[in-house]
Enzyme design. Structure first.
Site, PDB file in Angstrom:
ATOM      1  N   LEU A 187       0.865  -1.168   0.000  1.00 11.23           N
ATOM      2  CA  LEU A 187       0.000   0.000   0.000  1.00 11.23           C
ATOM      3  C   LEU A 187       0.907   1.226   0.000  1.00 11.23           C
ATOM      4  O   LEU A 187       1.973   1.213   0.614  1.00 11.23           O
ATOM      5  CB  LEU A 187      -0.912   0.027   1.240  1.00 11.23           C
ATOM      6  CG  LEU A 187      -1.916  -1.115   1.404  1.00 11.23           C
ATOM      7  CD1 LEU A 187      -2.656  -0.977   2.730  1.00 11.23           C
ATOM      8  CD2 LEU A 187      -2.905  -1.154   0.249  1.00 11.23           C
ATOM      9  N   ASP A 188       0.474   2.286  -0.656  1.00 11.81           N
ATOM     10  CA  ASP A 188       1.251   3.515  -0.637  1.00 11.81           C
ATOM     11  C   ASP A 188       1.397   4.020   0.794  1.00 11.81           C
ATOM     12  O   ASP A 188       0.586   3.700   1.670  1.00 11.81           O
ATOM     13  CB  ASP A 188       0.565   4.596  -1.483  1.00 11.81           C
ATOM     14  CG  ASP A 188       0.506   4.243  -2.955  1.00 11.81           C
ATOM     15  OD1 ASP A 188       1.308   3.390  -3.377  1.00 11.81           O
ATOM     16  OD2 ASP A 188      -0.336   4.816  -3.661  1.00 11.81           O
ATOM     17  N   LYS A 189       2.400   4.840   1.011  1.00  6.43           N
ATOM     18  CA  LYS A 189       2.681   5.367   2.348  1.00  6.43           C
ATOM     19  C   LYS A 189       1.439   5.967   2.996  1.00  6.43           C
ATOM     20  O   LYS A 189       1.131   5.692   4.155  1.00  6.43           O
ATOM     21  CB  LYS A 189       3.789   6.418   2.265  1.00  6.43           C
ATOM     22  CG  LYS A 189       4.082   7.122   3.582  1.00  6.43           C
ATOM     23  CD  LYS A 189       5.166   8.181   3.417  1.00  6.43           C
ATOM     24  CE  LYS A 189       5.404   8.927   4.723  1.00  6.43           C
ATOM     25  NZ  LYS A 189       6.448   9.985   4.564  1.00  6.43           N
ATOM     26  N   ARG A 217      -5.123   5.597  -8.007  1.00  3.25           N
ATOM     27  CA  ARG A 217      -4.852   7.027  -8.107  1.00  3.25           C
ATOM     28  C   ARG A 217      -4.687   7.446  -9.570  1.00  3.25           C
ATOM     29  O   ARG A 217      -5.220   8.478 -10.001  1.00  3.25           O
ATOM     30  CB  ARG A 217      -3.605   7.369  -7.301  1.00  3.25           C
ATOM     31  CG  ARG A 217      -3.754   7.055  -5.817  1.00  3.25           C
ATOM     32  CD  ARG A 217      -2.420   7.056  -5.096  1.00  3.25           C
ATOM     33  NE  ARG A 217      -1.817   8.380  -5.073  1.00  3.25           N
ATOM     34  CZ  ARG A 217      -0.583   8.615  -4.643  1.00  3.25           C
ATOM     35  NH1 ARG A 217       0.196   7.615  -4.244  1.00  3.25           N
ATOM     36  NH2 ARG A 217      -0.117   9.847  -4.640  1.00  3.25           N
TER      37      ARG A 217
END
Length: 360
Positions: A159-161, A258
């Site tokens: 998962l992205d930060k 995104r």
């Protein structure tokens, strides 16, 4: 015929066993016997999961890696299987990537095979440039020290930060292999809640290949020749300037949701990279991270074969933003209605009046 390898002057003979190297003692490793035909950099990624493949490729090109006593300078060199490998590590700040750290984890499930984490926003999953410590990988190595023997400490997806939510970790090599196959077969179910800018009229599917942005190399984009990527989405709740949607993934490309939402003109609220310079709620409160939460995770247990599903509630900051948007919607509706919309000549039944109506 064995593929020829480049040779140089004699190297330090391989040591028995394996361990962490230093300036005088290279790491002594053995290629798995079943890795015939596999690239050297890929084999090293499995043997040294604490180092990124880019890092290992750099060491190979610098002449720090020998196979059966011969220096190999090409990361794509294929192995026969069973060779002795020596690696002269270049120790620097990146070594912190494999250091266990006592970072709190929200573990929602754990057995001898799996760990399911509810990751908070702000936690980097895997060490990389600028984040060699303080990552989920560091936390996992402290939480379950046996993960040092599993590539990437058992992490099979990321998962992205600043994306929060559910993420699964394998505690054994067998479980990791099984989960990777499930991801490839698209039997792992991952659903996200996202707040998109603008009014999304209806649900649908974005089927658009994703690759590195041709100009801004730190970003991804929908590009010709990119890797196939497909995102399904449905509308959950509409507001005047944004829409709460639920997304499910068929593929797992970097920044997929995104990029796809930006591609269709509805970037995520709070996204500083793909938000086209406007990362707040239009005409609404600011939100300092992308509104993206991994809400559901479903998979088949690698050992028991049971279908399992976990759900994660929205974090407080996201839940509070939605409540504010709902309140704003009510206030906007009241303002639009107004007292002037009532016709005094039209007979209306009185339902409620403040006070008891007594003049006294």
């Amino acid at each position: 015929m064995k593929i020829p390898q480049k040779k140089t002057k004699s190297q330090t003979p391989p040591q028995t066993g394996s361990g962490r190297g230093d300036d005088s003692t290279p790491l002594a490793l053995a290629a798995p016997v079943d890795c015939g035909g596999v690239r050297l950099d890929i084999v090293l990624s499995g043997l040294l999961p604490q180092h990124s493949r880019n890092r290992l490729q750099g060491w190979i090109r610098e002449g720090r890696v020998s196979v059966s006593g011969n220096v190999v300078l090409e990361p794509k060199q294929k192995l026969w299987g069973g060779e002795s490998i020596t690696v002269d590590e270049a120790l620097d700040d990146q070594c912190a990537a494999s250091t266990p750290e006592a970072i709190p984890l929200n573990v929602v499930f754990e057995d001898e095979t799996l760990i399911v984490i509810d990751k908070p926003a702000g936690l980097v999953v895997h060490p990389a440039a600028g984040n060699w410590s303080g990552t989920l990988l560091n936390a996992l190595l402290h939480h379950a020290p046996q993960l040092t023997s599993v590539p990437r400490a058992g992490i099979v997806h990321r998962l992205d930060k600043d994306t929060s939510g559910l993420l699964v970790v394998a505690k054994t090599l067998e479980a990791q292999t099984d989960l990777v196959r499930q991801l490839q077969a698209r039997t792992v179910k991952r659903e996200y809640q996202a707040l998109a800018r603008g009014e999304v009229e209806r649900g649908g599917t974005v089927d658009a290949a994703i690759g590195r942005h041709p100009i801004q190399r730190t970003k991804m984009a929908v590009v010709m020749g990119g890797k196939p990527a497909r995102t399904h989405f449905r509308v959950v709740e509409r507001f005047s300037t944004c829409t709460l949607i639920e997304c499910s993934l068929e593929t797992g490309r970097t920044h997929q949701i995104r990029v796809h939402l930006d591609h269709i003109g509805h970037p995520l609220v709070g996204d500083p990279v793909y938000g086209r310079g406007a990362n707040r709620v239009p005409r609404g409160p600011a939100f300092d991270r992308q509104f993206l939460h991994a809400r559901k995770l479903g998979l088949v247990h690698p050992v028991s074969g049971r279908s399992m599903l976990w759900k994660s509630p929205l974090p407080d900051d996201m839940a509070e933003l939605l409540e504010q948007l709902r309140l704003n919607a009510v206030m906007e509706a009241d303002a639009a209605l107004g007292d002037d919309d009532f016709d005094d000549d039209h007979e209306v039944e009185l339902i409620y009046e403040y006070g008891d109506g007594d003049d006294d």
